[in-house]
Structure formats: C-alpha cells, structure tokens
Design a protein around this motif. Sequence first.
Motif, PDB file in Angstrom:
ATOM      1  N   GLN A   1     114.117 136.265  56.392  1.00  0.00           N
ATOM      2  CA  GLN A   1     114.184 136.825  55.035  1.00  0.00           C
ATOM      3  C   GLN A   1     113.661 138.256  55.040  1.00  0.00           C
ATOM      4  OE1 GLN A   1     112.248 134.448  52.072  1.00  0.00           O
ATOM      5  NE2 GLN A   1     113.737 132.790  52.192  1.00  0.00           N
ATOM      6  N   ARG A   2     112.630 138.479  55.828  1.00  0.00           N
ATOM      7  CA  ARG A   2     112.045 139.823  55.906  1.00  0.00           C
ATOM      8  C   ARG A   2     113.082 140.821  56.394  1.00  0.00           C
ATOM      9  NH1 ARG A   2     107.327 140.128  60.054  1.00  0.00           N
ATOM     10  NH2 ARG A   2     107.240 137.955  59.376  1.00  0.00           N
ATOM     11  N   LEU A   3     113.771 140.439  57.482  1.00  0.00           N
ATOM     12  CA  LEU A   3     114.808 141.301  58.040  1.00  0.00           C
ATOM     13  C   LEU A   3     115.894 141.577  57.010  1.00  0.00           C
ATOM     14  CD1 LEU A   3     115.949 140.441  61.663  1.00  0.00           C
ATOM     15  CD2 LEU A   3     115.381 142.662  60.714  1.00  0.00           C
ATOM     16  N   LEU A   4     116.332 140.516  56.342  1.00  0.00           N
ATOM     17  CA  LEU A   4     117.423 140.660  55.385  1.00  0.00           C
ATOM     18  C   LEU A   4     117.019 141.604  54.251  1.00  0.00           C
ATOM     19  CD1 LEU A   4     118.764 136.985  55.107  1.00  0.00           C
ATOM     20  CD2 LEU A   4     119.531 138.819  56.594  1.00  0.00           C
ATOM     21  N   VAL A   5     115.801 141.462  53.764  1.00  0.00           N
ATOM     22  CA  VAL A   5     115.332 142.319  52.661  1.00  0.00           C
ATOM     23  C   VAL A   5     115.245 143.775  53.135  1.00  0.00           C
ATOM     24  CG1 VAL A   5     113.312 142.869  51.227  1.00  0.00           C
ATOM     25  CG2 VAL A   5     114.142 140.522  51.360  1.00  0.00           C
ATOM     26  N   VAL A   6     114.747 143.975  54.346  1.00  0.00           N
ATOM     27  CA  VAL A   6     114.637 145.352  54.861  1.00  0.00           C
ATOM     28  C   VAL A   6     116.026 145.951  55.029  1.00  0.00           C
ATOM     29  CG1 VAL A   6     113.983 146.750  56.876  1.00  0.00           C
ATOM     30  CG2 VAL A   6     112.399 145.054  55.995  1.00  0.00           C
ATOM     31  N   LEU A   7     116.955 145.207  55.587  1.00  0.00           N
ATOM     32  CA  LEU A   7     118.300 145.736  55.792  1.00  0.00           C
ATOM     33  C   LEU A   7     118.994 145.995  54.447  1.00  0.00           C
ATOM     34  CD1 LEU A   7     119.477 143.528  58.798  1.00  0.00           C
ATOM     35  CD2 LEU A   7     118.885 145.947  58.845  1.00  0.00           C
ATOM     36  N   ARG A   8     118.731 145.130  53.484  1.00  0.00           N
ATOM     37  CA  ARG A   8     119.400 145.288  52.188  1.00  0.00           C
ATOM     38  C   ARG A   8     118.821 146.453  51.404  1.00  0.00           C
ATOM     39  NH1 ARG A   8     122.608 146.061  48.986  1.00  0.00           N
ATOM     40  NH2 ARG A   8     122.989 144.993  47.010  1.00  0.00           N
ATOM     41  N   TYR A   9     117.503 146.556  51.355  1.00  0.00           N
ATOM     42  CA  TYR A   9     116.902 147.522  50.428  1.00  0.00           C
ATOM     43  C   TYR A   9     116.384 148.788  51.100  1.00  0.00           C
ATOM     44  CZ  TYR A   9     117.514 143.767  47.157  1.00  0.00           C
ATOM     45  OH  TYR A   9     118.084 142.801  46.377  1.00  0.00           O
TER      46      TYR A   9
ATOM     47  N   MET B   1     122.128 146.781  40.146  1.00  0.00           N
ATOM     48  CA  MET B   1     120.833 146.521  40.786  1.00  0.00           C
ATOM     49  C   MET B   1     119.763 146.451  39.705  1.00  0.00           C
ATOM     50  SD  MET B   1     119.157 148.591  43.975  1.00  0.00           S
ATOM     51  CE  MET B   1     120.183 148.045  45.312  1.00  0.00           C
ATOM     52  N   SER B   2     118.888 145.448  39.792  1.00  0.00           N
ATOM     53  CA  SER B   2     117.863 145.290  38.760  1.00  0.00           C
ATOM     54  C   SER B   2     116.748 146.303  38.995  1.00  0.00           C
ATOM     55  CB  SER B   2     117.292 143.873  38.829  1.00  0.00           C
ATOM     56  OG  SER B   2     116.594 143.706  40.048  1.00  0.00           O
ATOM     57  N   GLU B   3     115.871 146.424  37.991  1.00  0.00           N
ATOM     58  CA  GLU B   3     114.750 147.352  38.109  1.00  0.00           C
ATOM     59  C   GLU B   3     113.844 146.937  39.265  1.00  0.00           C
ATOM     60  OE1 GLU B   3     114.161 150.226  36.864  1.00  0.00           O
ATOM     61  OE2 GLU B   3     112.221 150.316  37.903  1.00  0.00           O
ATOM     62  N   PHE B   4     113.673 145.634  39.431  1.00  0.00           N
ATOM     63  CA  PHE B   4     112.823 145.148  40.525  1.00  0.00           C
ATOM     64  C   PHE B   4     113.410 145.538  41.877  1.00  0.00           C
ATOM     65  CE2 PHE B   4     109.508 142.713  42.340  1.00  0.00           C
ATOM     66  CZ  PHE B   4     110.028 142.068  43.457  1.00  0.00           C
ATOM     67  N   GLU B   5     114.724 145.418  41.984  1.00  0.00           N
ATOM     68  CA  GLU B   5     115.361 145.793  43.239  1.00  0.00           C
ATOM     69  C   GLU B   5     115.211 147.289  43.486  1.00  0.00           C
ATOM     70  OE1 GLU B   5     119.022 143.564  42.094  1.00  0.00           O
ATOM     71  OE2 GLU B   5     119.116 143.120  44.218  1.00  0.00           O
ATOM     72  N   ARG B   6     115.282 148.068  42.421  1.00  0.00           N
ATOM     73  CA  ARG B   6     115.078 149.514  42.580  1.00  0.00           C
ATOM     74  C   ARG B   6     113.652 149.802  43.046  1.00  0.00           C
ATOM     75  NH1 ARG B   6     119.204 150.142  38.554  1.00  0.00           N
ATOM     76  NH2 ARG B   6     117.824 149.562  36.861  1.00  0.00           N
ATOM     77  N   GLN B   7     112.705 149.006  42.534  1.00  0.00           N
ATOM     78  CA  GLN B   7     111.319 149.166  42.994  1.00  0.00           C
ATOM     79  C   GLN B   7     111.207 148.836  44.482  1.00  0.00           C
ATOM     80  OE1 GLN B   7     109.281 146.583  40.248  1.00  0.00           O
ATOM     81  NE2 GLN B   7     108.715 148.249  38.883  1.00  0.00           N
TER      82      GLN B   7
END
Lengths: 186, 184, 114
Positions: B129-137, C1-7
Amino acid sequence: MKKLLIFGLAAAFVLPAWALDNNIKMPVNLDRLAARATESVDVTLDASMLELASKFLSQDDPDQAHVKKLVSKLKGVYVRSFEFDKEGQYSMSDVESLRRQLKAPEWSRIVGVRSLKGENSEVYLQKNGSKIGGLFVIAAEPKELTIVHIDGPIDPEELSQLGGHMGIPKIGVKHESAKSAGKDQE
Amino acid sequence: MAISATQKGIAEVRSDAAPPFADVVEIHKSMVFSIAWHFLRDRALSEELAQDVFLELHRHWAAMKSSEHIVFWLRKVTCNRCIDVVRRRKLRRETSLEESPEPAMLERVQDPLLSAYLQRMVASLPEKQRLLVVLRYQEGMEPEEIARMLNMNASTVKTQISRALELLRAKTAQRLKTQREAEA
Amino acid sequence: MSEFERQLVRALERREPPAGFTSRVLAAASQQPAPSRGQSWRWAFVLRAAPVMAALLVVAGGALYQNYERIERGEAAKQQLLLAVKIAGAKLYDAQQRVVSIGAIRGAGTEEEQ
C-alpha cells in the motif's frame, strides 16, 4: 514523417476510409488529395490507440502530462492535413460532404471566418446534453487543407492552454497580422 | 504557416533518443531518491538505494530504448529495491496502520505541519500500500500504469489505494481532533 | 481529486538527494566496466549451453518480440497523438486569431463612427 505516413496509411487500410469513427464519415475523395499533396498528415487514433499512446506519454514532461489529461476521456482523434505546392489543388466541394454532416441540432458552428485571401476557418462543437461531445475544425487555405476531428468530451480552452508550448503560439498574444487584417472581412 | 511550423516541430517531438547517462542521473535523481525516502524514511539508506539503482541503470544502459523506457525502468527497479531493503533488513516490524499508536502528545503539539504527519503515516502503511500511495501521489501515476509496472491487477491497485486513503484519512481526522483539543 | 488527496500530493512532493549525489554516482559508475553490448564471452560454456539456449530463445523471443512490437506501436501512436494535438491547437489558434482581428477592425470602425 515517412514513418508517420506509412503508419497512417496502414491504419487507413485497416478501416474503410469512409467510416473512420462512429459519427462523421470522412469523404473518400480526401484520399485523392494525398496523391497531389507535397506533404500530408494522416492521423487516425481510435479509443484503443489513444489509450495505448497515452501510456507512453511522460508524466515528467509537463506538455505530455497535459496532453495525457486532455485525451483521457476521448473516443478518437482524427487529422487529415494536406499541403500543396500550388493553389487550386482542391476545392471546397471536397469538404462539402463533411459540412453537411455537421448540422444542428447535434453540431453548432462557433467560428466561421472567411477572408479575401482565401483563408477559411470553421470550428464546430458537438453538443452532448449540456456538455461538449466533440470538436471539428476545417481550416482551408489556398495551398493547405486541414481537417481535425476530436471525438469525445474536449475542452477547447484546455487545448488552447497548450498555447506557448509544443510549438503552438499562445492565444491572446497580439500579432502584427491583426493590424494588417484590414482587408479581411467575413 | 502554422502547419509547416508544426511539421518542422515533428523533428523535435520525435527526437527522443536517450540522453547522456550523466543527464539522466541529474534529471531523475529526485524521483528515485524521493520514492526511496517516502518508503524508507531513512535519508542515508535512501541515498544508498538511489545510488545503487543508478549504478544498475549504468550496467543496463545499452538496453534502454527511450526516455520513457528509462523512467519506467527507474521507477520499477526503485520499487523492487525498496521492498528488498525492507524485507532483508527488517527495518521495522510491519504493523498495520490501525495498530500504529497515536503520536505522543508533545509531538502533536510541536508538529503542526500536516505534511510531515502524512509522510510518517504513509511510511507506516503496509509495504504494498505504501508503494502504491507513493507512486500514485508522488509520481502522479494512474492506477493502470502502476498495475502494469508492478504486474498487478488494475482493480486491485485501485482497491488497495482506496483502503490506504481511508486509513490515512481516519488517522488524520483523529490527529486534527486531538490537536484542537490540545490547543483549546 | 479530493482535498485530502491534494494534501497527500503536497506531503509526498519530491525532494532532492544530498548535495553531490550526481558526482558520487558518476564516480562510482566510472569504476564499473563501461556499459557495452559485448561482454567477455566464455566460449566453451556458450558452446555447451547453445542447444538449450536456442530452445529457450525461440520461446522467449516470441514473447519479447510481441513486447517490442507493442512498445514500437505505442511510441508511434504517441508521436501521432502529439502531432495531432499540435495541429489541432495551431488551427484553433488561427481561427481565434482571425476572430480577434475581425473584432479589432469592427471595434476601430465603431470608434471612428463615434
């Protein structure tokens, strides 16, 4: 350029030249123009090809990232463009069958400009409820004819945001030609 | 005329040969380092990992086909190395985010920056999940891209990201509530 | 994209590695054998392994070729897309430019009448 032409022509063989997308039928006679043109561009990208192309767009490049966002919901992108070495190599009747398909209520013409120099620009938007479902551009000049069809929800404003990038002039920047356009009239 | 200029521009658009190795390092060092940093939260280890990734790229340089291929390769190898490091060195006992304790009261009061808190919370997510979140955001990759790179199912990627977001949101909401109480 | 995602995006912004990273990498890379398509071959090993490797290559080659083809098609499609977007943007600009210039002429005409 040759690779693009070969790719485009190969795509044209796969699909009949007169039915390249669901809505608009490109006239068969446009293919004849390619034989007379010194340069021609033939882009046919349906939804699956757009998806494939999009995967190869780089997120690191701001322009490509913007294009990726622009095309994310599109169903197709079609371009036919011909450049000739002299005038009179095509006539507007070549595109008349296209114009007949771009009729109300589905399509509305938002720009129609003709000049005495023979430079004509027409921009049509396809309505999809309250949203835009497609964009069509016919740009005709004495030695050049370009037809662009973007099938799907497109924001012309977003497309214009590419202005200043990718070799596209920035919209809104004043040009000297505005002053010398005194002879032009609709 | 514009179209001629456009056609001339084809040469620019198509001219995408891989740049020199030194340039590639300079261009992509922050990408590689940041994936490692947000995953490992250890600056020295992240630098070491990033350096190893570029040295491996140097060994495989002849196989690189294009700039895009290089980016794809760098991301994929960095992710694999991150997972290897965690599993090999057992840096931290893997806890689910639900189990991770609330930060101490003092830390909450002194750390008003939500970003720093979110970084720590991301780093405490399970590896995948950590990897996925880093790659996504961090990288802005679409779930389908991530799925292709990690050989996962796209819907699994989306589900895992959603779950991670839910956990992060819950923890953040709790943290903000606690901070307001502390300030009151 | 939600505000949380932007954060989250802000929180996960890329950061630079320590100063001198590139020069350290290049220094370490210079210690490695130069990247090349050729390696020093152990001919005896190659000859023994050749039949097995040939069989594996036939199987793997098909898959690799398909992947290579897909990359080729994808790159070509990408170039076509970028070209199409450039042309579309340029033609929209031309049309808008002509509308603007007509507006400027008519505006100037109105001022003269006044």
